[in-house]
Design a protein around this motif. Structure first.
Motif, short mmCIF file in Angstrom:
data_model
loop_
_atom_site.label_atom_id
_atom_site.label_comp_id
_atom_site.label_asym_id
_atom_site.label_seq_id
_atom_site.Cartn_x
_atom_site.Cartn_y
_atom_site.Cartn_z
N LEU A 1 7.18 7.39 -0.10
CA LEU A 1 6.23 6.56 0.64
C LEU A 1 5.58 5.51 -0.26
CD1 LEU A 1 4.52 9.37 2.72
CD2 LEU A 1 5.83 7.47 3.69
N CYS A 2 5.34 5.88 -1.51
CA CYS A 2 4.63 5.00 -2.43
C CYS A 2 5.50 3.85 -2.92
CB CYS A 2 4.11 5.82 -3.61
SG CYS A 2 3.09 4.88 -4.77
N HIS A 3 6.80 4.09 -3.09
CA HIS A 3 7.64 3.10 -3.75
C HIS A 3 8.46 2.23 -2.80
CE1 HIS A 3 6.75 5.59 -7.30
NE2 HIS A 3 6.96 4.48 -7.96
N ALA A 4 8.50 2.55 -1.52
CA ALA A 4 9.19 1.68 -0.58
C ALA A 4 8.44 0.35 -0.47
CB ALA A 4 9.29 2.35 0.80
N ALA A 5 9.18 -0.75 -0.41
CA ALA A 5 8.54 -2.05 -0.23
C ALA A 5 7.84 -2.10 1.12
CB ALA A 5 9.57 -3.17 -0.34
N ILE A 6 8.48 -1.52 2.14
CA ILE A 6 7.90 -1.44 3.48
C ILE A 6 8.25 -0.07 4.06
CG2 ILE A 6 7.81 -2.43 5.80
CD1 ILE A 6 8.85 -5.05 4.65
N HIS B 1 -0.39 9.29 12.15
CA HIS B 1 -0.21 10.67 11.71
C HIS B 1 0.14 10.72 10.22
CE1 HIS B 1 0.68 14.93 12.04
NE2 HIS B 1 1.91 14.74 11.57
N PHE B 2 1.01 9.82 9.77
CA PHE B 2 1.35 9.74 8.35
C PHE B 2 0.12 9.35 7.53
CE2 PHE B 2 5.84 10.01 9.27
CZ PHE B 2 6.43 10.38 8.07
N GLN B 3 -0.63 8.36 7.99
CA GLN B 3 -1.80 7.90 7.23
C GLN B 3 -2.87 8.98 7.14
OE1 GLN B 3 -2.67 4.30 9.46
NE2 GLN B 3 -1.79 3.02 7.83
N ASP B 4 -3.01 9.80 8.18
CA ASP B 4 -3.99 10.90 8.14
C ASP B 4 -3.61 11.92 7.07
OD1 ASP B 4 -5.44 9.77 10.16
OD2 ASP B 4 -4.58 11.02 11.75
N ASN B 5 -2.32 12.15 6.88
CA ASN B 5 -1.85 13.15 5.94
C ASN B 5 -1.54 12.58 4.56
OD1 ASN B 5 -1.25 15.92 7.48
ND2 ASN B 5 -0.78 14.23 8.88
N TYR B 6 -1.22 11.28 4.51
CA TYR B 6 -0.93 10.60 3.25
C TYR B 6 -1.76 9.31 3.18
CZ TYR B 6 2.93 13.85 2.55
OH TYR B 6 3.68 15.00 2.36
N PRO B 7 -3.05 9.44 2.80
CA PRO B 7 -3.93 8.27 2.77
C PRO B 7 -3.43 7.13 1.89
CG PRO B 7 -5.19 10.31 2.57
CD PRO B 7 -3.75 10.69 2.46
N LEU B 8 -2.54 7.42 0.95
CA LEU B 8 -2.00 6.36 0.08
C LEU B 8 -1.34 5.26 0.91
CD1 LEU B 8 1.42 6.60 -0.26
CD2 LEU B 8 0.70 8.75 -1.29
N LEU B 9 -0.89 5.59 2.11
CA LEU B 9 -0.22 4.61 2.96
C LEU B 9 -1.15 3.49 3.41
CD1 LEU B 9 2.19 6.57 5.34
CD2 LEU B 9 2.79 4.76 3.73
N LYS B 10 -2.45 3.75 3.41
CA LYS B 10 -3.40 2.73 3.88
C LYS B 10 -3.45 1.52 2.97
CE LYS B 10 -6.07 6.17 6.40
NZ LYS B 10 -7.34 6.92 6.57
N ASP B 11 -2.94 1.67 1.76
CA ASP B 11 -2.85 0.54 0.83
C ASP B 11 -1.44 0.00 0.70
OD1 ASP B 11 -5.60 0.77 0.17
OD2 ASP B 11 -5.14 2.38 -1.24
N LYS B 12 -0.54 0.47 1.57
CA LYS B 12 0.86 0.04 1.53
C LYS B 12 1.16 -0.86 2.73
CE LYS B 12 3.75 1.30 -0.76
NZ LYS B 12 4.33 0.61 -1.94
N ARG B 13 2.31 -1.52 2.68
CA ARG B 13 2.74 -2.35 3.79
C ARG B 13 3.49 -1.47 4.80
NH1 ARG B 13 6.60 -7.78 3.73
NH2 ARG B 13 6.24 -8.33 5.92
N ASN B 14 2.94 -1.34 6.00
CA ASN B 14 3.51 -0.51 7.05
C ASN B 14 3.75 -1.37 8.29
OD1 ASN B 14 2.90 1.96 5.45
ND2 ASN B 14 0.79 1.42 5.97
#
Length: 280
Positions: A176-181, A192-205
């Motif tokens: 999740l951390c290293h994908a460009a998108i 659901h992913f963001q609730d369990n992996y908050p790091l996604l909130k700073d990624k491009r989704n």
């Protein structure tokens, strides 16, 4: 644009996720993009295992990875070797992932891809995308069709041991951390992913709903029904986790009230649970 598409579920094994991937590849090729697909044999339930229309144009660009299963010792050796090469993840599918990664490097030397896309149904293609994009320096798009194995909701939840959970959790965070998108078919799944992996909130989704069948694949005129029958179709599997008993009870009540002019078609894999409900 040249795309390397890596998916553990793909043609000719037609099933839900595999067909989603096939429709996307078909549409990309129809748009004029070169797409090569690295896939694997699907040993699960499928509607078909043979190449057939309308998918035949995709066959020549599909590279199915197969290998000898081997005995207990050779499997253990291969598992350890594959795990070490792919980042220390002795998880299901890592033997395929190592070979898919090697095939990706081989194809890239000939085709010089612009982007790599990894797709579900399992999480395992994403480690291939991570290693490949890091090695060759191209952008990587990771699509998550379902929750990662560590965050499946009840009643589907995988009950991992603490050690197995930590391993898979580290795996998911890395991908999740290293994908460009990171892409998701619905906003609910992204949340659901963001609730369990908050790091996604700073990624491009990006939320990209599953693609419909391209218009060019329709060869049959629409069928016009002129009777008064009620036609219903459930698209997908009616497994016990989805508890379709209320639906069958409602149909039974309608029949008991004298309304029998109806037809229900279930478009999915037949299972004993659904058959028992129908008979009940």
């Amino acid at each position: 644009m040249k795309i390397l598409f890596i998916a553990s579920g793909y043609l000719p094994y037609t099933f839900s996720e595999n067909l989603c991937n096939a429709k996307l590849v078909y549409a990309l090729q129809e748009a004029g993009w070169h797409v090569d697909v690295i896939s694997k044999k699907d040993n699960g339930p499928t509607y078909s295992t043979e190449w057939q229309e309308p998918w035949l144009p995709l066959k020549e660009h599909t590279y199915e990875i197969s290998y000898f299963i081997g005995g207990k010792l050779s499997r253990l050796y291969d598992l350890l070797k594959s795990s070490i090469m792919m980042g220390g993840f002795p998880v299901d599918g890592i033997r395929w992932a190592r070979r898919a990664y090697q095939k990706a490097l081989e194809l890239h030397r000939k085709n010089h891809y612009d982007v790599v896309i990894t797709r579900s149904p399992s999480d395992i293609p994403h480690i291939v995308g991570y290693k490949f994009s890091k090695k060759v320096g191209i952008k990587w798009i990771a699509n998550w069709n379902d929750p990662a194995s560590t965050i499946w909701p009840e009643p589907y939840t995988h009950h991992f041991s603490k050690k197995a959970y930590r391993l898979r959790d580290r795996y998911n965070k890395l991908c999740l951390c290293h994908a460009a998108i990171n892409t998701f078919p619905s906003s609910w799944l992204l949340e659901h992913f963001q609730d369990n992996y908050p790091l996604l909130k700073d990624k491009r989704n990006v939320v990209i709903p599953h693609i419909a069948m391209p218009d060019s694949l329709y060869h049959q005129a629409p069928i016009l029904l002129k009777d008064d029958k009620l036609y219903m179709c459930h698209s997908g599997n009616l497994s016990s986790e989805r508890n379709p008993e209320l639906m069958f009870k409602a149909i039974r009540e309608l029949i008991d009230e004298g309304y029998t002019s109806m037809k229900l078609e279930i478009m999915g894999h037949i299972n004993d649970y659904t058959q028992q409900l129908i008979e009940k």
